[in-house]
Design a protein around this motif. Structure first.
Motif, PDB file in Angstrom:
ATOM      1  N   ASN A  28       0.744  -1.324  -0.018  1.00  0.00           N
ATOM      2  CA  ASN A  28       0.030  -0.059  -0.109  1.00  0.00           C
ATOM      3  C   ASN A  28       0.814   1.384   0.135  1.00  0.00           C
ATOM      4  O   ASN A  28       0.555   2.429  -0.653  1.00  0.00           O
ATOM      5  CB  ASN A  28      -0.969  -0.047   1.147  1.00  0.00           C
ATOM      6  N   HIS A  29       1.708   1.210   0.885  1.00  0.00           N
ATOM      7  CA  HIS A  29       2.820   2.590   0.724  1.00  0.00           C
ATOM      8  C   HIS A  29       3.388   2.404  -0.438  1.00  0.00           C
ATOM      9  O   HIS A  29       3.593   3.675  -1.191  1.00  0.00           O
ATOM     10  CB  HIS A  29       4.019   2.276   1.945  1.00  0.00           C
ATOM     11  N   LYS A  30       3.879   1.528  -1.140  1.00  0.00           N
ATOM     12  CA  LYS A  30       4.561   1.602  -2.373  1.00  0.00           C
ATOM     13  C   LYS A  30       3.504   2.226  -3.420  1.00  0.00           C
ATOM     14  O   LYS A  30       3.809   3.204  -4.340  1.00  0.00           O
ATOM     15  CB  LYS A  30       5.246   0.434  -2.915  1.00  0.00           C
ATOM     16  N   ALA A  31       2.462   1.797  -3.399  1.00  0.00           N
ATOM     17  CA  ALA A  31       1.363   2.195  -4.281  1.00  0.00           C
ATOM     18  C   ALA A  31       1.142   3.552  -4.232  1.00  0.00           C
ATOM     19  O   ALA A  31       0.861   4.594  -5.172  1.00  0.00           O
ATOM     20  CB  ALA A  31      -0.006   1.355  -4.163  1.00  0.00           C
ATOM     21  N   GLU A  32       0.862   3.903  -2.829  1.00  0.00           N
ATOM     22  CA  GLU A  32       0.804   5.499  -2.431  1.00  0.00           C
ATOM     23  C   GLU A  32       1.834   6.516  -2.938  1.00  0.00           C
ATOM     24  O   GLU A  32       1.717   7.511  -3.416  1.00  0.00           O
ATOM     25  CB  GLU A  32       0.375   5.613  -1.233  1.00  0.00           C
ATOM     26  N   ALA A  33       2.848   5.742  -2.775  1.00  0.00           N
ATOM     27  CA  ALA A  33       4.240   6.634  -3.069  1.00  0.00           C
ATOM     28  C   ALA A  33       4.324   6.744  -4.662  1.00  0.00           C
ATOM     29  O   ALA A  33       4.536   8.024  -4.938  1.00  0.00           O
ATOM     30  CB  ALA A  33       5.473   5.870  -2.638  1.00  0.00           C
ATOM     31  N   LEU A  34       3.999   5.678  -5.437  1.00  0.00           N
ATOM     32  CA  LEU A  34       3.887   5.884  -6.786  1.00  0.00           C
ATOM     33  C   LEU A  34       2.885   7.060  -7.320  1.00  0.00           C
ATOM     34  O   LEU A  34       3.063   7.741  -8.233  1.00  0.00           O
ATOM     35  CB  LEU A  34       3.698   4.573  -7.596  1.00  0.00           C
ATOM     36  N   LYS A  35       1.656   6.571  -6.669  1.00  0.00           N
ATOM     37  CA  LYS A  35       0.473   7.619  -7.177  1.00  0.00           C
ATOM     38  C   LYS A  35       0.895   9.118  -6.851  1.00  0.00           C
ATOM     39  O   LYS A  35       0.713   9.975  -7.796  1.00  0.00           O
ATOM     40  CB  LYS A  35      -0.600   7.424  -6.349  1.00  0.00           C
ATOM     41  N   HIS A  36       1.580   9.423  -5.843  1.00  0.00           N
ATOM     42  CA  HIS A  36       1.969  10.912  -5.621  1.00  0.00           C
ATOM     43  C   HIS A  36       3.101  11.239  -6.484  1.00  0.00           C
ATOM     44  O   HIS A  36       3.154  12.476  -6.696  1.00  0.00           O
ATOM     45  CB  HIS A  36       2.336  11.063  -4.013  1.00  0.00           C
ATOM     46  N   ALA A  37       3.920  10.251  -6.798  1.00  0.00           N
ATOM     47  CA  ALA A  37       4.890  10.684  -7.552  1.00  0.00           C
ATOM     48  C   ALA A  37       4.593  11.079  -8.867  1.00  0.00           C
ATOM     49  O   ALA A  37       4.914  12.104  -9.391  1.00  0.00           O
ATOM     50  CB  ALA A  37       6.160   9.686  -7.853  1.00  0.00           C
ATOM     51  N   GLU A  38       3.563  10.397  -9.556  1.00  0.00           N
ATOM     52  CA  GLU A  38       2.892  10.518 -10.883  1.00  0.00           C
ATOM     53  C   GLU A  38       2.139  11.925 -10.620  1.00  0.00           C
ATOM     54  O   GLU A  38       2.346  12.724 -11.530  1.00  0.00           O
ATOM     55  CB  GLU A  38       2.134   9.470 -11.205  1.00  0.00           C
ATOM     56  N   ALA A  39       1.489  12.068  -9.455  1.00  0.00           N
ATOM     57  CA  ALA A  39       0.700  13.530  -9.398  1.00  0.00           C
ATOM     58  C   ALA A  39       1.561  14.723  -9.464  1.00  0.00           C
ATOM     59  O   ALA A  39       1.277  15.535  -9.999  1.00  0.00           O
ATOM     60  CB  ALA A  39      -0.276  13.361  -8.121  1.00  0.00           C
ATOM     61  N   ALA A  40       2.862  14.353  -8.727  1.00  0.00           N
ATOM     62  CA  ALA A  40       3.954  15.562  -8.821  1.00  0.00           C
ATOM     63  C   ALA A  40       4.223  15.820 -10.052  1.00  0.00           C
ATOM     64  O   ALA A  40       4.402  17.026 -10.381  1.00  0.00           O
ATOM     65  CB  ALA A  40       5.112  15.208  -7.787  1.00  0.00           C
ATOM     66  N   ALA A  41       4.401  14.751 -10.972  1.00  0.00           N
ATOM     67  CA  ALA A  41       4.931  15.145 -12.218  1.00  0.00           C
ATOM     68  C   ALA A  41       3.775  15.807 -13.080  1.00  0.00           C
ATOM     69  O   ALA A  41       4.238  16.902 -13.811  1.00  0.00           O
ATOM     70  CB  ALA A  41       5.272  13.670 -12.925  1.00  0.00           C
ATOM     71  N   GLU A  42       2.681  15.526 -12.755  1.00  0.00           N
ATOM     72  CA  GLU A  42       1.420  15.898 -13.585  1.00  0.00           C
ATOM     73  C   GLU A  42       1.452  17.576 -13.198  1.00  0.00           C
ATOM     74  O   GLU A  42       1.236  18.346 -14.028  1.00  0.00           O
ATOM     75  CB  GLU A  42       0.057  15.331 -13.270  1.00  0.00           C
ATOM     76  N   SER A  43       1.660  17.758 -11.570  1.00  0.00           N
ATOM     77  CA  SER A  43       1.508  19.005 -11.209  1.00  0.00           C
ATOM     78  C   SER A  43       2.521  19.969 -11.938  1.00  0.00           C
ATOM     79  O   SER A  43       2.371  20.981 -12.444  1.00  0.00           O
ATOM     80  CB  SER A  43       1.537  19.180  -9.931  1.00  0.00           C
ATOM     81  N   GLY A  44       3.777  19.325 -12.213  1.00  0.00           N
ATOM     82  CA  GLY A  44       4.787  19.992 -12.636  1.00  0.00           C
ATOM     83  C   GLY A  44       4.613  20.390 -14.223  1.00  0.00           C
ATOM     84  O   GLY A  44       5.071  21.479 -14.591  1.00  0.00           O
ATOM     85  N   LYS A  45       3.952  19.362 -14.793  1.00  0.00           N
ATOM     86  CA  LYS A  45       3.600  19.763 -16.380  1.00  0.00           C
ATOM     87  C   LYS A  45       2.534  20.888 -16.486  1.00  0.00           C
ATOM     88  O   LYS A  45       2.739  21.669 -17.433  1.00  0.00           O
ATOM     89  CB  LYS A  45       3.066  18.499 -17.050  1.00  0.00           C
ATOM     90  N   LYS A  46       1.646  21.063 -15.396  1.00  0.00           N
ATOM     91  CA  LYS A  46       0.644  22.258 -15.494  1.00  0.00           C
ATOM     92  C   LYS A  46       1.125  23.543 -14.763  1.00  0.00           C
ATOM     93  O   LYS A  46       0.792  24.557 -14.916  1.00  0.00           O
ATOM     94  CB  LYS A  46      -0.280  21.816 -14.713  1.00  0.00           C
ATOM     95  N   GLY A  47       2.641  23.378 -14.401  1.00  0.00           N
ATOM     96  CA  GLY A  47       3.200  24.660 -13.817  1.00  0.00           C
ATOM     97  C   GLY A  47       2.735  25.023 -12.179  1.00  0.00           C
ATOM     98  O   GLY A  47       2.699  25.984 -11.975  1.00  0.00           O
TER      99      GLY A  47
END
Length: 78
Positions: A28-47
Motif C-alpha cells: 500500500n505504501h509503495k502504491a501510494e508513493a507511486l501515485k503521489h510521484a505521478e501526481a507531482a509530475a502532472e502538477s509540474g507539467k501544469k506549472g
C-alpha cells in the motif's frame, strides 16, 4: 473431535492472515508513493509548484514508510 480440528484450522487461518498484514502495508505504501510521484509530475507539467511540493512530500513519506517496514534497495533509492 471435529470441533477441535475446525477450531485449529480457523486459528491457523487467522494467524496466517495476520502475518500477511505487513506485506500488504508495504504494498500500500509503495502504491501510494507511486501515485503521489505521478501526481507531482502532472502538477509540474501544469506549472503548479505547490502541487509538486505537496505530492513529492507525500511520495517521500510513503516511500520512507515502505522502506522502514521492509528494506529494499529500490525503495531506498526512491
Amino acid at each position: 473431535m471435529r470441533r477441535r480440528i475446525l477450531t485449529g484450522l480457523l486459528a491457523g487461518a487467522f494467524a496466517a492472515l495476520l502475518s500477511l498484514n505487513p506485506v500488504i502495508a508495504v504494498e500500500n505504501h509503495k502504491a501510494e508513493a507511486l501515485k503521489h510521484a505521478e501526481a507531482a509530475a502532472e502538477s509540474g507539467k501544469k506549472g503548479d509548484a505547490a502541487g509538486v511540493g505537496e505530492h513529492a512530500t507525500a511520495a517521500k513519506t510513503h516511500a520512507e514508510a515502505a522502506e522502514k517496514e521492509k528494506a529494499n534497495p529500490h525503495l531506498e533509492a526512491a
